[in-house]
Design an enzyme around this catalytic site. Structure first.
Site, PDB file in Angstrom:
ATOM      1  N   ASN A 180       0.846  -1.193   0.000  1.00 56.42           N
ATOM      2  CA  ASN A 180       0.000   0.000   0.000  1.00 56.42           C
ATOM      3  C   ASN A 180       0.881   1.242   0.000  1.00 56.42           C
ATOM      4  O   ASN A 180       1.961   1.248   0.584  1.00 56.42           O
ATOM      5  CB  ASN A 180      -0.902   0.028   1.236  1.00 56.42           C
ATOM      6  CG  ASN A 180      -1.921   1.153   1.149  1.00 56.42           C
ATOM      7  OD1 ASN A 180      -2.860   1.083   0.358  1.00 56.42           O
ATOM      8  ND2 ASN A 180      -1.734   2.201   1.934  1.00 56.42           N
ATOM      9  N   ASP A 321      -4.213  22.049  10.238  1.00 52.95           N
ATOM     10  CA  ASP A 321      -4.697  21.064   9.273  1.00 52.95           C
ATOM     11  C   ASP A 321      -5.607  21.666   8.210  1.00 52.95           C
ATOM     12  O   ASP A 321      -5.951  22.846   8.250  1.00 52.95           O
ATOM     13  CB  ASP A 321      -5.413  19.932  10.030  1.00 52.95           C
ATOM     14  CG  ASP A 321      -4.976  18.567   9.525  1.00 52.95           C
ATOM     15  OD1 ASP A 321      -4.940  18.396   8.294  1.00 52.95           O
ATOM     16  OD2 ASP A 321      -4.661  17.693  10.356  1.00 52.95           O
TER      17      ASP A 321
HETATM   18  C1  LIG Z   1      -1.473  16.636   1.890  1.00 48.95           C
HETATM   19  C2  LIG Z   1      -2.204  15.479   2.467  1.00 48.95           C
HETATM   20  C3  LIG Z   1      -1.916  15.043   3.753  1.00 48.95           C
HETATM   21  C4  LIG Z   1      -2.572  13.957   4.316  1.00 48.95           C
HETATM   22  N1  LIG Z   1      -2.257  13.575   5.582  1.00 48.95           N
HETATM   23  C5  LIG Z   1      -2.858  12.480   6.116  1.00 48.95           C
HETATM   24  C6  LIG Z   1      -2.492  12.023   7.406  1.00 48.95           C
HETATM   25  O1  LIG Z   1      -1.655  12.608   8.090  1.00 48.95           O
HETATM   26  N2  LIG Z   1      -3.108  10.916   7.893  1.00 48.95           N
HETATM   27  C7  LIG Z   1      -4.047  10.228   7.172  1.00 48.95           C
HETATM   28  O2  LIG Z   1      -4.559   9.220   7.654  1.00 48.95           O
HETATM   29  N3  LIG Z   1      -4.430  10.663   5.954  1.00 48.95           N
HETATM   30  C8  LIG Z   1      -3.852  11.758   5.404  1.00 48.95           C
HETATM   31  N4  LIG Z   1      -4.208  12.195   4.155  1.00 48.95           N
HETATM   32  C9  LIG Z   1      -5.271  11.480   3.424  1.00 48.95           C
HETATM   33  C10 LIG Z   1      -4.779  10.154   2.896  1.00 48.95           C
HETATM   34  O3  LIG Z   1      -3.630  10.342   2.119  1.00 48.95           O
HETATM   35  C11 LIG Z   1      -5.856   9.468   2.060  1.00 48.95           C
HETATM   36  O4  LIG Z   1      -6.928   9.153   2.909  1.00 48.95           O
HETATM   37  C12 LIG Z   1      -5.373   8.220   1.329  1.00 48.95           C
HETATM   38  O5  LIG Z   1      -6.422   7.728   0.528  1.00 48.95           O
HETATM   39  C13 LIG Z   1      -4.941   7.148   2.285  1.00 48.95           C
HETATM   40  O6  LIG Z   1      -4.490   6.023   1.552  1.00 48.95           O
HETATM   41  P1  LIG Z   1      -4.920   4.550   1.950  1.00 48.95           P
HETATM   42  O7  LIG Z   1      -6.367   4.408   1.543  1.00 48.95           O
HETATM   43  O8  LIG Z   1      -4.021   3.685   1.163  1.00 48.95           O
HETATM   44  O9  LIG Z   1      -4.754   4.416   3.412  1.00 48.95           O
HETATM   45  C14 LIG Z   1      -3.570  13.291   3.570  1.00 48.95           C
HETATM   46  C15 LIG Z   1      -3.864  13.728   2.285  1.00 48.95           C
HETATM   47  C16 LIG Z   1      -3.201  14.805   1.735  1.00 48.95           C
HETATM   48  C17 LIG Z   1      -3.548  15.255   0.357  1.00 48.95           C
HETATM   49 MN   LIG Z   2      -4.440   2.307  -0.366  1.00 48.55          MN
END
Ligand SMILES: Cc1cc2nc3c(=O)[nH]c(=O)nc-3n(C[C@H](O)[C@H](O)[C@H](O)COP(=O)(O)O)c2cc1C
Ligand SMILES: [Mn+2]
Length: 521
Positions: A180, A321
């Site tokens: 992932n 945030d």
């Molecule tokens: C700039 C930015 C920062 C982010 N920071 C976080 C974070 O600190 N923690 C988190 O859980 N998701 C964060 N996200 C959202 C996740 O990247 C997003 O939910 C992503 O789909 C997670 O991937 P996964 O589904 O593989 O877990 C952030 C998104 C962006 C655009």
């Molecule tokens: Mn994912």
């Protein structure tokens, strides 16, 4: 055309007049934020004729305390740059490609089969390729490394420290071996450790839980929140957790399709390297890590290798945030770096979040467009969706539907609350298909006219975004759906429903003809 690395992407931005190089000295502590925030909000990064909402991408070439370092920010921060990043003229092109893939019927006859061939050939481009080496290995530091060497920003005054804000965090599911890539911010604690802010509903958190379950063995019970911290009284609170670790690798400064893939709310079982391959129509090249059993993008600027301990949590945050507020401090796993590899003179890619609109607004809008066909796969009655930027993607979703049966709007709400990361949606507004959800003025007019609040508002309980500061508990709270569709007699509404006011066509034509003579304009 796919970009092979961040540098090709920066060159493309520059050719398109989308990049501003800044040679004046700036401080990574707060000052870069203030500059970038003004650029994001004013829409004018310079006097360039390319000025547009979102401003320009910025490359800071003179960063205080980091001689020779370059910091890239706001690379995705406009609609045009989002299109450039994904090499399309319109984001709907990608939606179209997804639709094409999903519309495949079983071929009947040779001609149908031949027509499928290009699509099958395309499929081959999506899968990542492991290669023996790559530029991310130009410099390998197994000891004598420090995270403090990189120009990591402190974004806002009350932030707990410096945060790596645009990292592609790579983990492997211990059960399935599937990888992932998710973007989870990382608070730099010291030279070799950071926070790992994967929220508990995210995929890397599930990998961590799976490791925890395996390590706990018979100690796990189905009734226990295995992630709960000590204050929750769980038998598996930090101190009582089994020891063990989950390996993690982090890529910073990848080509834009991969960086974007790390934020898309893909189905948990879909590897983001494949999504990036699909988006760029070219495989992502991966190389093996030096100290952990993971693969990382060969062309990344910076790679951090390491692990999180299963029995270690540490306070992370506060952090300014994308809600426009600070997310509160909470306990998260700690990432221990075992090795850093990077390109020569690595470019540090970052972003800031804060009061919208900011760079992430444009990424979120791209997700909205690209995911529409995938939402329609489960909820085909959906006509269009708008996630207004001020609704910060999890607070407000406006959706239009082709209503076909009583209670249909509520079925759609429940469907959305069950759909991947759309589960976080605090407020869903459902309108009939004749409302343009992109026209928020029309939405306000029609929604507030069409509802009898006590009858049309649906409350429910469920998981909420970790960033929500109003919910009764962290991660758990209520959501609201507003059914603003026309109510039917089959839904118990027996009053007549009025027509919307519209002038008749013949009178419009008549006035069109007379308009000039009236001398009003
Ligand atoms: C700039 C930015 C920062 C982010 N920071 C976080 C974070 O600190 N923690 C988190 O859980 N998701 C964060 N996200 C959202 C996740 O990247 C997003 O939910 C992503 O789909 C997670 O991937 P996964 O589904 O593989 O877990 C952030 C998104 C962006 C655009
Ligand atoms: Mn994912």
């Amino acid at each position: 055309m796919a970009y092979n690395d961040l540098r090709e992407w920066i060159a493309a931005l520059e050719r398109a007049g989308e990049l501003k190089r800044i040679k004046t000295e700036v401080d990574p502590i707060l000052e870069i934020t203030e500059i970038t925030d003004r650029v994001s909000k004013s829409g004018r990064g310079s006097n360039s004729k390319n000025a547009q909402p979102g401003g320009l991408a910025l490359l800071f070439e003179n960063v205080k305390g980091h001689p020779g370092a370059n910091v890239l920010i706001n690379q995705f921060g406009s609609e045009r740059r989002m299109r450039l990043a994904l090499s399309v003229d319109s984001l709907d092109e990608i939606a179209g490609r997804i639709k094409l893939l999903m519309n495949v019927k079983s071929p009947e006859g040779l001609l149908d089969k031949i027509k499928l061939l290009p699509m099958l050939a395309d499929l081959g481009k999506f899968f990542p390729k492991t290669v023996p080496g790559g530029p991310c290995k130009e410099v390998i530091k197994r000891d004598n490394f420090s995270l403090l060497d990189f120009p990591v920003l402190k974004c806002w005054p009350q932030d707990a420290g410096r945060f790596i804000t645009l990292p592609c965090v790579i983990t492997r599911d211990p059960r399935t071996g599937k990888r992932n890539v998710g973007m989870y911010r990382m608070q730099v604690y010291d030279e070799r450790t950071t926070g790992m802010h994967w929220q508990r509903q995210k995929v890397a958190a599930e990998h961590y839980r799976n490791m925890l379950r395996a390590a706990a063995g018979a100690g796990t019970s189905p009734g226990v929140d295995i992630m709960a911290r000590s204050s929750g009284g769980s038998m598996l609170a930090a101190g009582d957790r089994p020891s063990g670790k989950l390996e993690v690798a982090v890529a910073i400064g990848t080509e834009p399709a991969l960086t974007f893939s790390a934020i898309v709310p893909a189905p948990p079982e879909v590897e983001e390297f494949i999504i990036a391959g699909f988006l760029r129509q070219k495989p992502v090249e991966l190389v093996k890590c030096e100290t952990v059993d993971l693969e990382v993008p060969a062309h990344a600027e910076i790679i951090l290798e390491g692990y999180v301990n299963l029995d270690e949590l540490r306070s992370e945050g506060p952090f300014g945030d994308h809600t426009g507020f600070y997310s509160l401090a909470d306990d998260y796993p700690v990432f221990h770096v075992t090795c850093i590899t990077h390109r020569k003179d690595p470019i540090y890619a970052t972003t800031i979040v804060g009061k919208p609109p900011m760079e992430d607004a444009w990424m979120g809008k791209a997700v909205e467009r690209i995911f529409l066909p995938l939402m329609k796969l489960t909820l085909p009655e959906i006509v269009d969706v708008n996630l207004p930027v001020e609704g910060i993607f999890h607070n407000l979703m406006i959706v239009s539907i082709r209503k076909s049966y009583p209670g249909h709007a509520r079925k759609v709400m429940n469907g959305i609350w069950a759909l991947g990361q759309a589960m976080f949606t605090k407020c869903i507004i459902v309108v009939d298909e004749d409302v343009d959800v992109q026209d928020t003025a029309d939405v306000v007019l029609k929604v507030s006219n069409h509802i009898d609040p006590e009858r049309d508002i649906q409350f429910t309980l469920g998981p909420v975004d970790s960033l929500d500061h109003a919910s009764r508990l962290p991660n758990f709270g209520s959501k609201m759906g507003i059914d603003a569709t026309r109510k039917w007699s089959t839904e118990g509404f027996d009053r007549p429903w009025p027509d919307e006011i519209r002038m008749s066509d013949d009178v419009k034509a008549l006035v069109d003809k007379k308009w000039k003579n009236l001398g009003i304009e």
